[in-house]
Scaffold this active site. Structure first.
Site, PDB file in Angstrom:
ATOM      1  CB  SER A   5      49.550  44.837  40.838  1.00  0.00           C
ATOM      2  OG  SER A   5      49.214  46.079  41.070  1.00  0.00           O
ATOM      3  CG  HIS A  30      44.723  44.921  43.193  1.00  0.00           C
ATOM      4  ND1 HIS A  30      44.786  44.951  41.805  1.00  0.00           N
ATOM      5  CD2 HIS A  30      45.896  44.866  43.596  1.00  0.00           C
ATOM      6  CE1 HIS A  30      46.594  45.288  41.612  1.00  0.00           C
ATOM      7  NE2 HIS A  30      47.068  45.102  42.740  1.00  0.00           N
ATOM      8  CG  ASP A  69      42.191  45.355  40.702  1.00  0.00           C
ATOM      9  OD1 ASP A  69      42.172  46.243  41.483  1.00  0.00           O
ATOM     10  OD2 ASP A  69      42.605  44.688  40.058  1.00  0.00           O
TER      11      ASP A  69
END
Length: 696
Positions: A548, A668, A633
């Site tokens: 991320s 995610h 995501d």
């Protein structure tokens, strides 16, 4: 970097994405973006099918390149799975007459949420069978379990798409009926008022996914008639709703990076209006803790590392705040766990977490001692207000996750549960260290290390360096049974506590964000140099991993320190910073302005552009790269890593390997089951082992 000719890879042609140039013009700057079109699946544009075809082609290529590791990946998956105790149970916690716990069964991916009345010897009441509810879903996440004050009703929330858009359901625990009151598109938590009929929840914008409103729902009424009790006007703030531990207040919190605001409501009077605790002020954050006779306020007001203030229950404006615990420049106060007679205060000092116990009657304070050089301690599940017993969690790089109960009165502690590592785990066979790297500007950056005893520290050992470095999120040392598969094959694991996190206090975070973001990236590179200089590893055996915002870190490191790393794993990487931050329709973008800056402002735009990985790809030899993403995501959209890989393929030189793996079912956080996620870890480890010539 090690010569890839020594490692045999299949002779497979990599996919080359089509170029459809798009011009970006802002602040007098013109940029041609050949791969902007990859946003089309997200935007439902004309090239949606072409996007899916490209992602599928990349998946096919990655599978072909890693074909010979498939058997090894299967072995690694089974090895990691074999360490997990499949039939297990959480430590029960007591609330309002019941013991609550979750348990897992052998072979099942999910869990069962249960309770027992009065005593642990009572019959089990199965509240939710998530294993059963998840049947037929590729992804299933359930959270936000909230029991009504009369113990009759359960509110819970479910996401089946992996975009963190939760639907709230209510179950009658006496009849087993799930009510028709389905509340869609929420953050996930639903909070009961004391009337057992009223719920408060956070509603999300369906496009930007920003938390926008706090809503009130009355059981049995149509959800379309739910009442908005609070609407956030500042799109850089997140909002949430909760309930005080003493049960007296419903609490709305609005918080951004730079300011916050609290609104209160008497939980006995759910139809009344919320009242502001203290209006928001620029650069002032605060949270509150209601006690029986006063409020405590944890705030950075005139206190960079936060201090604790207090005020009367009926006079909450700042002018009535007085000091409860003064600011200390070397101690960050991060949380308060309240009880009727005690406080457990979570702090950070010298980069380590600590717990202070404060006696509200005697006004004496003491600290718990843990005895390791690098560890993590944190308050656990403490739902009972009238208790002298504190639950806390403890772990380190060599100590499995543990739950302790500490009697704050007589200062005795009991180990309630420690994560069991099946197959036999000998803690003494592994060594943990804590060293400091000196960054290029003189800052001392802590590094936590773990390796197996006997590992040669002569520069020949492979080493995986991990960090995050954003949002003030601290990456504290913790145990991972999966990591043993690396350590047992000779890897060293290094956790770099770089700026942008909050490990060394609030200034550590402030010095790694906005117009000082480069400190985050330089810290990581300088930690890598330190590990090489101190002979833990060498450039031929040094690897990096981050996800991320940590994936942004990986992208920058690949650009600015390519020769220092043999391989990099970038998980769901935020690598197209400028384009994403310019598009307010992309989920969560405006919430991020206080972290990265607003590129509609010239200075912020050019600073972001100076480090954004996608903007700074150069014709150079890059480390071997494994990039992962998820089609659904909602935090970092799939198109960022996809277009980054596409551009790298056309620009980079040399023969390093570049792989993109898109999970077409998940978002995610990856897979939702407790075993499926191990398959991705097995793939990542196999990638590292392939580069090291390790095949079993």
């Amino acid at each position: 970097m090690q010569d890839n000719k020594n490692i045999q890879w299949p002779e497979v042609l990599a996919p080359i994405a089509a170029a459809h140039p798009r011009k970006r013009q802002i602040h007098g700057d013109t940029v041609i973006d050949d791969y902007y079109w990859m946003i089309d699946y997200f935007k439902k544009g004309q090239r949606s099918a072409e996007v899916i075809d490209y992602l599928t082609a990349e998946n096919t290529y990655t599978a072909a390149m890693l074909k010979e590791t498939e058997s090894f990946q299967g072995d690694l998956f089974r090895e990691m799975k074999s360490r997990i105790k499949e039939k297990d149970e959480s430590v029960p916690y007591f609330k309002n007459g019941y013991y609550y716990y979750s348990r897992t069964e052998e072979g099942n991916q999910y869990f069962k949420f249960c309770r027992k009345k009065g005593t642990l010897d009572a019959d089990e009441e199965l509240l939710l069978d998530i294993d059963h509810l998840a049947e037929g879903y590729a992804y299933y996440a359930a959270k936000g379990f909230s029991i009504s004050p009369d113990n009759r009703l359960l509110a819970f929330s479910v996401d089946t798409v992996s975009r963190r858009e939760y639907a709230v359901y209510i179950k009658n625990l006496e009849t087993g009926e799930i009510y028709p009151d389905r509340i869609a598109n929420t953050e996930g938590a639903a909070i009961w008022a004391n009337d057992n009929q009223t719920l408060f929840y956070t509603a999300k914008n369906p496009v930007t996914l920003l938390s926008e409103k706090i809503m009130r729902h009355t059981l049995g009424t149509d959800v379309s008639t739910d009442v908005s009790v609070y609407e956030e006007k500042d799109n850089t703030n997140y909002i949430a709703v909760g309930k005080s531990k003493n049960g007296k207040y419903i609490i709305i919190s609005s918080e951004g990076t730079l300011s916050s605001e609290i609104w209160l409501l008497d939980a006995d009077l759910p139809n009344n209006d919320f009242k502001v605790f203290q209006p928001r002020r620029n650069d002032v954050l605060y949270t509150i803790v209601p006690l029986q006779d006063r409020f405590l306020i944890l705030t950075n007001d005139d206190a960079i590392n936060f201090r604790i203030m207090q005020c009367p229950l009926d006079k909450t404006d700042r002018e009535h705040w007085t000091i409860f615990i003064a600011h200390r420049p070397d101690v960050l106060v991060s949380d308060i766990e309240e009880f009727s007679s005690f406080l457990a205060i979570a702090e950070r000092k010298d980069g380590l977490t600590q717990l202070a116990i404060y006696d509200l009657n005697s006004q004496e304070q003491h600290y718990l001692d843990f005895g390791e050089v690098a560890y993590t301690v944190y308050p656990g599940i403490n739902v009972e207000y009238n208790s002298e017993k504190l639950r806390y969690g403890y772990t380190s790089l060599v100590t499995p996750s543990s739950v302790y109960e500490y009697n704050m009165g007589d200062r005795s502690k009991t180990l309630l549960k420690q994560q069991e590592v099946l197959g036999g785990y000998d803690q003494s066979a592994y060594k943990t260290e804590r060293i400091y790297a000196v960054a290029r500007d003189g800052a001392r950056v802590p590094i936590s290390l773990v390796y197996k005893e006997g590992t040669q520290l002569d520069g020949t050992a492979p080493l995986l360096q991990y960090a995050y470095g954003s949002y003030g999120a601290s990456m504290d040392p913790s145990f991972s049974s999966n990591r043993l598969s690396l350590l047992d094959r000779g890897f060293i694991y290094a956790l770099a506590h770089i700026r942008g996190g909050e490990e060394m206090g609030r200034l550590w975070y402030e010095d790694g964000k906005m117009m000082r973001k480069m400190n985050t990236f330089y810290d990581f590179v300088d930690c890598g140099k330190c590990l090489i200089e101190q002979r833990y590893t060498s450039p031929d055996h040094l690897y990096a991993q981050g996800g991320s915002a940590g994936g942004l870190l990986m992208g920058v490191v690949a650009n600015i320190a390519a020769a220092q790393y043999q391989g990099i794993i970038a998980q769901v990487p935020f690598v197209d910073v400028v384009n994403t931050m310019l598009d307010e329709t992309i989920p969560l973008t405006t919430n991020e302005y206080d972290e990265w800056g607003n590129p509609n402002e010239s200075d912020a735009y050019f600073y972001m552009k100076s480090y954004s990985p996608y903007e700074n790809i150069e014709p150079q030899e890059y480390p071997n790269l494994l990039v992962t993403t998820g089609l659904h995501d909602s935090q970092v959209q799939y198109f960022e890593p996809a277009k980054w890989v596409a551009k790298l393929r056309t620009v980079k030189t040399g023969n390093s390997i570049l792989l993109l793996k898109t999970d077409m079912d998940y978002g995610h956080g990856g897979a939702s089951g407790r075993f499926d996620y191990l398959k991705e870890i097995a793939m990542e480890y196999a990638f590292l082992f392939k580069l090291e010539g390790i095949n079993r």
